[in-house]
Design an enzyme around this catalytic site. Sequence first.
Site, PDB file in Angstrom:
ATOM      1  N   ASN A 148       0.832  -1.199   0.000  1.00 52.09           N
ATOM      2  CA  ASN A 148       0.000   0.000   0.000  1.00 52.09           C
ATOM      3  C   ASN A 148       0.869   1.253   0.000  1.00 52.09           C
ATOM      4  OD1 ASN A 148      -2.632  -1.122   0.023  1.00 52.09           O
ATOM      5  ND2 ASN A 148      -2.400  -1.655   2.179  1.00 52.09           N
ATOM      6  N   HIS A 170      -6.667  -7.791   0.048  1.00 52.58           N
ATOM      7  CA  HIS A 170      -7.486  -8.820   0.681  1.00 52.58           C
ATOM      8  C   HIS A 170      -8.948  -8.413   0.850  1.00 52.58           C
ATOM      9  CE1 HIS A 170      -3.331  -9.037   2.360  1.00 52.58           C
ATOM     10  NE2 HIS A 170      -3.457 -10.280   1.954  1.00 52.58           N
ATOM     11  N   HIS A 199      -9.831  -0.397  -1.467  1.00 51.92           N
ATOM     12  CA  HIS A 199     -10.269  -0.006  -0.130  1.00 51.92           C
ATOM     13  C   HIS A 199     -11.581   0.773  -0.141  1.00 51.92           C
ATOM     14  CE1 HIS A 199      -6.135  -0.507   2.082  1.00 51.92           C
ATOM     15  NE2 HIS A 199      -6.573  -1.624   1.509  1.00 51.92           N
TER      16      HIS A 199
END
EC number: 3.2.1.22
Length: 432
Positions: A148, A170, A199
Site C-alpha cells: 500500500n 485482501h 479499499h
Amino acid sequence: MKKITFIGAGSTIFAKNVLGDCLLTEALNGFEFALYDIDPKRLQESQLMLENLRDRYNPSVAINSYDDRKLALQNAGYVINAIQVGGYKPSTVIDFEIPKRYGLRQTIADTVGIGGIFRSLRTIPVLFDIAKDMEEMCPDAWFLNYTNPMATLTGAMLRYTNIKTIGLCHSVQVCTKDLFKALGMEHDGIEERIAGINHMAWLLEVKKDGTDLYPEIKRRAKEKQKTKHHDMVRFELMDKFGYYVTESSEHNAEYHPYFIKRNYPELISELQIPLDEYPRRCVKQIENWEKMRDDIVNNKNLTHERSKEYGSRIIEAMETNEPFTFGGNVLNTGLITNLPSKAVVEVTCVADRKKITPCFAGELPEQLAALNRTNINTQLMTIEAAVTRKKEAVYQAAMLDPHTSAELSMKDIISMCDDLFAAHGDWLPEYK
C-alpha cells in the site's frame, strides 16, 4: 528453472503465506524462489523458514537469498512486492505524530490521507528503481504488488513503466464473508458483484437463488447499529449511501470527511473509531514476532495450509492456463465508465496463460462514483507529485484529500507538509 522473486522477503509471515502457498502448488514444482530484502537478518530468517517448508512439502523447489536486487530479479517470471519503505520507525511514527500537532488524527494512514500521501511519496521512487532493474533483468515478468497505497503504487507502475503490473488486496475476498458473519447470515451459495477502487470498492449486488439479499442485510445492519460493534462506520455508510464498502471501518473512517472531526469528538466513541490503530498494530506485530520467531524460523516440523492469498493461484493460472477469477487493481481502461481513465480501479479479473484480463463493470451508482472520485483526486495528484517532485503538487494532493481538507486550513496543510518533508529527510527524494 522458472523463477519467482519476492521483494521484501524479510516479511517472514507474509512470505510464508504467499511462497508457502506456491510450495503446495504442483504446477510450480521445480521453480526457484528468489528472496531479496534490505535487512539481511530478516532475509536469513525467511530463507530458513522456507527451507523447512520446502524440505517438508516440495524438495523440487530451490530457495535462494540475494543481497543484489538485480541478481534476484534475473530471468524471473514473476515478482512479488511486499516492501514498506521507512518501516514503522521512523516513517509510520512520523506520518502519525506530525499531523497530530495540527489536530489531524488518523487510524491507518496507508491509503489516502496525509499519511497515505507521504507513504506513496516514499515508495513510488523505490518501485521505479525496481521497475528499471526489471526492465533490464526480467522485462517480461509480471509484478504482483501487495504494498500500500495500492492505487497510487499500481497506477504509477502502470502509467510510467513498461512492467506488467497487477495490484492485489485482501478486502474484496473477505468482504461478504465478514459481512454475513457479522449479521448472522449464511454465506454459502451467494452471488456477488463488486467494483470500485481499492479499499473503497462496493458490494453492488448480492443474491442467493436469484433473490436480492440487500433488503435483509440492511434490516439486520440497522438493528445491529443499536449496539456498539467494530464495523459501525461501514454500516453508517451503507445506511446513508445504499451500499456496503469492501474495506474495514477503521480504514474508511479516514477516507471521508464525516467521521474523525474535532468539532464532533463524540463520533469516535459512538462509531467505535480506533484512532492510531496502525501504530498499535505495528507494536503488537513486533512483540508477537519476538515471541514466535524461533518456532517459525527454526521449526523443522513447521506446517502450512494454502492461504486465501491470490498470488499462488494467479501464477498457477498463468502456468497451466486454467483460469482463476479474482479482484484485482488495474488501470481504468473503460472498465468503470463514470470514473477517470487514469484511475486505478478494483474489478473482477481473470488470470490464464501469461495474461490477466480485467472485466467490464459498467457504471457505478452516481453517489458511489462520487465518493470514489474524492479519493481518486488525491491519488492522481499524489502520483503527479511523485513523478514531478514538485512540492506544490504535494500540497494540492493534501488539500484535495477529504479528511485533511475537512479539518485543516490551506495554510496549515502546507505547513504540515513542510514539517513532514523535513522529518522524513532522506526517505524522500528532493522536492522543489
